[in-house]
Design a protein around this motif. Structure first.
Motif, PDB file in Angstrom:
ATOM      1  N   MET A   1     -34.825  86.063 -72.348  1.00  0.00           N
ATOM      2  CA  MET A   1     -33.421  86.442 -72.341  1.00  0.00           C
ATOM      3  C   MET A   1     -32.588  85.177 -72.188  1.00  0.00           C
ATOM      4  SD  MET A   1     -31.419  89.382 -70.156  1.00  0.00           S
ATOM      5  CE  MET A   1     -31.940  88.871 -68.548  1.00  0.00           C
ATOM      6  N   SER A   2     -31.462  85.179 -72.826  1.00  0.00           N
ATOM      7  CA  SER A   2     -30.540  84.044 -72.773  1.00  0.00           C
ATOM      8  C   SER A   2     -30.113  83.748 -71.339  1.00  0.00           C
ATOM      9  CB  SER A   2     -29.305  84.380 -73.618  1.00  0.00           C
ATOM     10  OG  SER A   2     -28.224  83.572 -73.277  1.00  0.00           O
ATOM     11  N   ASP A   3     -29.983  82.455 -71.031  1.00  0.00           N
ATOM     12  CA  ASP A   3     -29.493  82.066 -69.704  1.00  0.00           C
ATOM     13  C   ASP A   3     -28.114  82.663 -69.432  1.00  0.00           C
ATOM     14  OD1 ASP A   3     -31.762  80.629 -69.093  1.00  0.00           O
ATOM     15  OD2 ASP A   3     -30.895  78.694 -69.624  1.00  0.00           O
ATOM     16  N   VAL A   4     -27.278  82.726 -70.458  1.00  0.00           N
ATOM     17  CA  VAL A   4     -25.935  83.276 -70.281  1.00  0.00           C
ATOM     18  C   VAL A   4     -26.018  84.756 -69.905  1.00  0.00           C
ATOM     19  CG1 VAL A   4     -23.759  83.804 -71.448  1.00  0.00           C
ATOM     20  CG2 VAL A   4     -24.851  81.600 -71.825  1.00  0.00           C
ATOM     21  N   LEU A   5     -26.868  85.505 -70.583  1.00  0.00           N
ATOM     22  CA  LEU A   5     -27.021  86.921 -70.242  1.00  0.00           C
ATOM     23  C   LEU A   5     -27.573  87.098 -68.836  1.00  0.00           C
ATOM     24  CD1 LEU A   5     -28.411  88.543 -73.525  1.00  0.00           C
ATOM     25  CD2 LEU A   5     -26.069  88.574 -72.658  1.00  0.00           C
ATOM     26  N   THR A   6     -28.525  86.280 -68.474  1.00  0.00           N
ATOM     27  CA  THR A   6     -29.113  86.345 -67.134  1.00  0.00           C
ATOM     28  C   THR A   6     -28.064  86.045 -66.079  1.00  0.00           C
ATOM     29  OG1 THR A   6     -31.272  85.684 -67.998  1.00  0.00           O
ATOM     30  CG2 THR A   6     -30.912  85.392 -65.639  1.00  0.00           C
ATOM     31  N   GLN A   7     -27.291  85.000 -66.293  1.00  0.00           N
ATOM     32  CA  GLN A   7     -26.248  84.622 -65.341  1.00  0.00           C
ATOM     33  C   GLN A   7     -25.174  85.699 -65.251  1.00  0.00           C
ATOM     34  OE1 GLN A   7     -24.905  80.780 -66.678  1.00  0.00           O
ATOM     35  NE2 GLN A   7     -26.837  79.790 -66.193  1.00  0.00           N
ATOM     36  N   LEU A   8     -24.757  86.215 -66.398  1.00  0.00           N
ATOM     37  CA  LEU A   8     -23.732  87.253 -66.405  1.00  0.00           C
ATOM     38  C   LEU A   8     -24.230  88.511 -65.711  1.00  0.00           C
ATOM     39  CD1 LEU A   8     -20.987  88.346 -67.151  1.00  0.00           C
ATOM     40  CD2 LEU A   8     -21.862  88.815 -69.462  1.00  0.00           C
ATOM     41  N   ALA A   9     -25.466  88.907 -65.972  1.00  0.00           N
ATOM     42  CA  ALA A   9     -26.032  90.096 -65.320  1.00  0.00           C
ATOM     43  C   ALA A   9     -26.031  89.920 -63.799  1.00  0.00           C
ATOM     44  CB  ALA A   9     -27.439  90.361 -65.836  1.00  0.00           C
ATOM     45  N   ALA A  10     -26.343  88.729 -63.328  1.00  0.00           N
ATOM     46  CA  ALA A  10     -26.352  88.466 -61.884  1.00  0.00           C
ATOM     47  C   ALA A  10     -24.936  88.560 -61.303  1.00  0.00           C
ATOM     48  CB  ALA A  10     -26.952  87.090 -61.596  1.00  0.00           C
ATOM     49  N   VAL A  11     -23.965  88.025 -62.007  1.00  0.00           N
ATOM     50  CA  VAL A  11     -22.575  88.103 -61.543  1.00  0.00           C
ATOM     51  C   VAL A  11     -22.111  89.556 -61.512  1.00  0.00           C
ATOM     52  CG1 VAL A  11     -20.175  87.551 -62.147  1.00  0.00           C
ATOM     53  CG2 VAL A  11     -21.932  85.776 -62.259  1.00  0.00           C
ATOM     54  N   LEU A  12     -22.422  90.305 -62.557  1.00  0.00           N
ATOM     55  CA  LEU A  12     -22.006  91.710 -62.610  1.00  0.00           C
ATOM     56  C   LEU A  12     -22.646  92.512 -61.482  1.00  0.00           C
ATOM     57  CD1 LEU A  12     -22.064  92.358 -66.457  1.00  0.00           C
ATOM     58  CD2 LEU A  12     -20.079  91.897 -64.998  1.00  0.00           C
ATOM     59  N   GLU A  13     -23.890  92.209 -61.178  1.00  0.00           N
ATOM     60  CA  GLU A  13     -24.574  92.888 -60.066  1.00  0.00           C
ATOM     61  C   GLU A  13     -23.902  92.539 -58.739  1.00  0.00           C
ATOM     62  OE1 GLU A  13     -27.045  95.694 -58.747  1.00  0.00           O
ATOM     63  OE2 GLU A  13     -26.909  95.111 -60.847  1.00  0.00           O
ATOM     64  N   ALA A  14     -23.565  91.276 -58.552  1.00  0.00           N
ATOM     65  CA  ALA A  14     -22.904  90.839 -57.316  1.00  0.00           C
ATOM     66  C   ALA A  14     -21.535  91.486 -57.146  1.00  0.00           C
ATOM     67  CB  ALA A  14     -22.776  89.315 -57.300  1.00  0.00           C
ATOM     68  N   LEU A  73     -21.062  98.258 -68.355  1.00  0.00           N
ATOM     69  CA  LEU A  73     -21.592  99.623 -68.422  1.00  0.00           C
ATOM     70  C   LEU A  73     -23.076  99.649 -68.070  1.00  0.00           C
ATOM     71  CD1 LEU A  73     -21.268 102.645 -69.125  1.00  0.00           C
ATOM     72  CD2 LEU A  73     -21.820 102.011 -71.494  1.00  0.00           C
ATOM     73  N   LEU A  74     -23.838  98.713 -68.604  1.00  0.00           N
ATOM     74  CA  LEU A  74     -25.263  98.645 -68.286  1.00  0.00           C
ATOM     75  C   LEU A  74     -25.461  98.458 -66.779  1.00  0.00           C
ATOM     76  CD1 LEU A  74     -26.605  96.350 -71.159  1.00  0.00           C
ATOM     77  CD2 LEU A  74     -26.845  98.838 -70.966  1.00  0.00           C
ATOM     78  N   ALA A  75     -24.771  97.494 -66.203  1.00  0.00           N
ATOM     79  CA  ALA A  75     -24.915  97.213 -64.775  1.00  0.00           C
ATOM     80  C   ALA A  75     -24.514  98.421 -63.928  1.00  0.00           C
ATOM     81  CB  ALA A  75     -24.093  95.987 -64.384  1.00  0.00           C
ATOM     82  N   HIS A  76     -23.447  99.080 -64.331  1.00  0.00           N
ATOM     83  CA  HIS A  76     -22.973 100.272 -63.608  1.00  0.00           C
ATOM     84  C   HIS A  76     -24.068 101.342 -63.575  1.00  0.00           C
ATOM     85  CE1 HIS A  76     -20.115 103.176 -62.066  1.00  0.00           C
ATOM     86  NE2 HIS A  76     -20.394 103.993 -63.059  1.00  0.00           N
ATOM     87  N   ASN A  77     -24.873 101.385 -64.616  1.00  0.00           N
ATOM     88  CA  ASN A  77     -25.948 102.374 -64.717  1.00  0.00           C
ATOM     89  C   ASN A  77     -27.314 101.811 -64.336  1.00  0.00           C
ATOM     90  OD1 ASN A  77     -24.838 105.025 -65.902  1.00  0.00           O
ATOM     91  ND2 ASN A  77     -23.782 103.422 -67.029  1.00  0.00           N
TER      92      ASN A  77
END
Length: 107
Positions: A1-14, A73-77
């Motif tokens: 997975m792209s570093d950008v997607l990984t970083q963004l997913a972590a921020v959205l989770e936080a 939306l993904l993170a919310h779910n």
């Protein structure tokens, strides 16, 4: 997975633990699924308009907004971006017609 997607997913989770007054994403989460879907729909429409206009920079900008809000939306779910990438990988090598036929058979 792209570093950008990984970083963004972590921020959205936080942002799930942030105060709605302090974070745009936390504010979306607070509004629930309907608020997130409304924003996602707006971004989809803006992407369509940009695509129709044909300006590459505008298409990129609006697509980034669309992807961002899709990830909200993904993170919310509680869905990880990797799960979507895995689904895309599963479809790789299938013709679009074959994939669509498989969906009809599983419904």
């Amino acid at each position: 997975m792209s570093d950008v997607l990984t970083q963004l997913a972590a921020v959205l989770e936080a942002r799930k633990n942030a105060k709605a007054d302090d974070s745009y994403v936390a504010n979306l989460y607070k509004g629930g699924t309907d608020k997130i879907l409304k924003k996602l729909g707006e971004e989809a429409t803006e992407t369509i308009i940009a695509g129709k206009g044909g300006d590459k920079d505008q298409i990129i900008y609006e697509t980034a907004d669309l992807w961002f809000h899709s990830m909200v939306l993904l993170a919310h779910n509680n869905i990880k971006p990797q799960q979507v990438l895995d689904e895309l990988a599963r479809r790789f090598g299938l013709s679009g017609l074959e994939e669509k036929a498989n969906r009809k058979n599983s419904e």
